[in-house]
Design an enzyme around this catalytic site. Sequence first.
Site, short mmCIF file in Angstrom:
data_model
loop_
_atom_site.label_atom_id
_atom_site.label_comp_id
_atom_site.label_asym_id
_atom_site.label_seq_id
_atom_site.Cartn_x
_atom_site.Cartn_y
_atom_site.Cartn_z
N ARG A 314 17.61 38.58 -10.74
CA ARG A 314 17.99 37.41 -11.53
C ARG A 314 19.33 37.64 -12.24
O ARG A 314 20.11 36.71 -12.43
CB ARG A 314 16.89 37.00 -12.52
CG ARG A 314 17.12 35.64 -13.15
CD ARG A 314 15.91 35.16 -13.97
NE ARG A 314 14.96 34.40 -13.17
CZ ARG A 314 14.99 33.07 -13.00
NH1 ARG A 314 15.93 32.35 -13.58
NH2 ARG A 314 14.09 32.47 -12.26
N GLU A 702 13.58 29.47 -21.73
CA GLU A 702 14.53 30.58 -21.73
C GLU A 702 16.01 30.19 -21.90
O GLU A 702 16.76 30.90 -22.56
CB GLU A 702 14.39 31.39 -20.43
CG GLU A 702 13.08 32.11 -20.29
CD GLU A 702 12.85 32.59 -18.86
OE1 GLU A 702 12.61 31.74 -17.98
OE2 GLU A 702 12.96 33.80 -18.63
N1 MTE Z 1 8.44 30.35 -27.38
C1 MTE Z 1 7.56 30.91 -28.24
N2 MTE Z 1 7.34 30.30 -29.42
N3 MTE Z 1 6.91 32.07 -27.94
C2 MTE Z 1 7.13 32.73 -26.75
O1 MTE Z 1 6.53 33.78 -26.50
N4 MTE Z 1 8.36 32.77 -24.61
C3 MTE Z 1 9.57 32.32 -23.89
C4 MTE Z 1 9.72 30.81 -23.98
N5 MTE Z 1 9.56 30.35 -25.34
C5 MTE Z 1 8.08 32.18 -25.83
C6 MTE Z 1 8.70 30.95 -26.19
C7 MTE Z 1 9.59 32.72 -22.49
S1 MTE Z 1 10.08 34.27 -22.09
C8 MTE Z 1 9.24 31.84 -21.50
S2 MTE Z 1 9.36 32.27 -19.87
C9 MTE Z 1 8.75 30.48 -21.79
O2 MTE Z 1 8.69 30.23 -23.19
C10 MTE Z 1 7.36 30.34 -21.17
O3 MTE Z 1 6.78 29.13 -21.46
P1 MTE Z 1 7.12 27.76 -20.69
O4 MTE Z 1 7.31 28.09 -19.26
O5 MTE Z 1 5.94 26.92 -20.93
O6 MTE Z 1 8.37 27.24 -21.33
N1 HPA Z 2 11.07 34.83 -13.87
C1 HPA Z 2 10.11 35.26 -14.70
N2 HPA Z 2 9.09 35.97 -14.31
C2 HPA Z 2 9.01 36.30 -13.02
C3 HPA Z 2 9.98 35.91 -12.11
C4 HPA Z 2 11.06 35.12 -12.55
O1 HPA Z 2 11.96 34.74 -11.79
N3 HPA Z 2 9.63 36.40 -10.91
C5 HPA Z 2 8.50 37.08 -11.10
N4 HPA Z 2 8.11 37.03 -12.38
MO1 MOS Z 3 9.62 34.65 -19.63
S1 MOS Z 3 10.76 36.37 -19.62
O1 MOS Z 3 9.89 34.40 -17.89
O2 MOS Z 3 8.04 35.34 -19.73
#
Ligand code: MTE
Ligand code: HPA
Ligand code: MOS
Length: 750
Positions: A314, A702
């Site tokens: 990534r 993210e």
């Molecule tokens: N927001 C909060 N409050 N707590 C979390 O742990 N994790 C982040 C983001 N926002 C997180 C957060 C990460 S790493 C990801 S991948 C996404 O939330 C995952 O949730 P979603 O796919 O539902 O956005």
């Molecule tokens: N993003 C987050 N988590 C993952 C991914 C990715 O692209 N691939 C495998 N686990």
């Molecule tokens: Mo988020 S680093 O893809 O859990």
Amino acid sequence: MKAMGRAVAHESAHAHVTGQAPYVDDIPEWLGCLHAAPILSEHAHAELLGVDVQKALAMPGVVAVLTAQNLKTIGCSNAFPTQSHDEPIFAEGELLHRGQVVGLVIATSHWLARVAARKVSIEAKVLPAILSIEEALKAESFVLPPVFLTRGNPEQAIAQAAHQLSKRFHLGGQEHFYLESQAAYALPQEQGQMVVHSSSQHPGEVQHWVAHALGLSSHQVRVECRRMGGGFGGKETQAGQVAVWAALAAKVCGKAVKMRLDRDDDFLITGKRHPFFYDYTVGFDTNGRLAGLSLFIASNCGFSVDLSGPVADRAVFHLDNAYCLENLSVRSYRCKTNLQSMTAFRGFGGPQGMVLIETIMGEIARTLQKDPIDVRLQNTYDLIEASSPTSVRSHTHYGMQVEDNIAPAMMQALLEQAAYRKRREQLNVFNKTSPVVKKGLALTPVKFGISFTATFMNQAGALVHVYSDGSVQVNHGGTEMGQGLFTKVAQVVADELGVPLHKVVVTASDTSKVPNASPTAASSGTDLNAKAAQLAARQIRERLDAMREPDESFESVVRRAYMARVQLWSDGFYATPKIHYDRTKLQGRPFYYFAYGVACSEVAIDTLTGESRLLRVDILHDVGKSLNPAIDQGQIEGGFIQGMGWLTMEELVWDDKGALKTQAPSTYKIPSAGDLPGHFEVRFWDAPNREETIFRSKAVGEPPFMLAISVLEALRDAIGEARRHQGRPQNFCLDAPMTPERILHAVHEE
Ligand code: MTE
Ligand code: HPA
Ligand code: MOS
């Protein structure tokens, strides 16, 4: 009134603030519940000769001690079933990092178990350790083979360019610092079955790991997660270890076992964001337009593979950020060291890719004495309309066309909204007349690919139940970690069925309801699970619509449907369309779409102390058509501040024996309320996703994290200003995080 698009509060907001929202450690304990604590390695690399548990076992209240030896007697293979089987459940034969778990003490209380764990003595013969990326490169110590990618003719393009620049720098890792540390509660069931409550982003994988360790099949293990107190990627894989340890202890003792890592232990045991090292050469013209790039990238993966492959991939996918790299060579090395196993963390390698290209943009600007924003604008992708559809300048280095190239327009819009040009002039005046404090300014874009790069993971399932009283329950494969996924899914289901939001309850993630669910990660939780839930709800609505009288209430038609023996529940399944990708060549369309953002940050530095302050932040962020503006704004603000912490103050320091010295909040500093900028304005780029996502929204979890690269670039801008006024060259150390020590050094170094 429709629920979608409304700023409704998080479904647990009231429960959170009143202490009514239970986390794993709050679940009432069964009678006789035991507690497990880890026994940790005190060497980065050593031959493990023996473990003496007698003193611990002799303590009153200690029930058992488990080590690799005991696993044999219960017929358990000593390996987590990861792809490469490179992590033992308990260290055996060799100690691979300080903090590696050698065994467990199981006792009648959490405290007792922890005290007893310190009474266990480990006999070991110390071996040479590899701690840094440089040492790993020298020893050719890798967790995976390197990945190479070439586009165009970089060597020639660099050689023929008007300017060349070569530099190397380090970028630090980051501790997740979720408020709830890793935790699991294992409850033995009839006939050898097991239930585990796990604070996990991936209950399905925890189920697989627990089944493997206990010699069971997946159908004999149920894993549940109602919510996490934050995950941030740290609980994508690494919730699994704690769950397996608790389940093994529960099996051996025949009792419920709870295990929650103390904060220091969590720091010492679990992986972090990957630290990176870069060595780059770039060729560019007098306007700052890129000609060619040669990039060497190495990540510090720690002692095992974990997710290091897709994380490093990534990073390669995000080396371009919003810019077209026509002539490029990338060499990406994945280093194996005697440290914690680095893992997913918000952005998943994307931030580490983007920091490199944004650093290069800033360096080009300082070399040419141009405003960095003009260099950035020179290099963005072309709009497809303005070029032929096959144009090189609308395609990424991995062969995906940038169909909705909104970054340039967003950058222009924010230039206006944040009054960038005017403030640049004001800054110049300020810096001329202020000898000690210097200010810096930067505006940087984000273009982040949405989808798991592992294409098969882009699938989700959901179950919607309508009860005969007209109330609704939804269950889906996603997990709630504070990001608001459950709220958004409830909004979608409420609208699909045409009921008020309060009629819909989302229940805990549970492997017995939706099987084989992907991790909640890659920001795609809503894209995947809300779609699946919508499809489930739609089937019920269609059955109801077929028999509904004009103006009949939901409750009434539901009651009649029940009496007429119509099915009032349904499943739904969604798989992301359009994506395909060849892993061996790094070519294809790994992402369904891109999420964009731009941020403008202004900072001040004190050139005598190195202290810095974030003064003003303006953000314009693309969430497509927002499902919930309040939650999206929270994600943008939180993501930005978390990114700022990574790049400015959060510093992981390992000593020369591989001991993590910043292992607690006393030494590891994350942002607090006082670090917020006085002016912090977030606006939405209000345009629907051009792809057919749920409600035309875009993933938001993210991408905002990487808006904080504007803070790093603003600090470098200020350092450059300070050096210019001192008559020093623009060449200074680029290492991050930009702590006060590093800023002071960068300002004054020769
Ligand atoms: N927001 C909060 N409050 N707590 C979390 O742990 N994790 C982040 C983001 N926002 C997180 C957060 C990460 S790493 C990801 S991948 C996404 O939330 C995952 O949730 P979603 O796919 O539902 O956005
Ligand atoms: N993003 C987050 N988590 C993952 C991914 C990715 O692209 N691939 C495998 N686990
Ligand atoms: Mo988020 S680093 O893809 O859990």
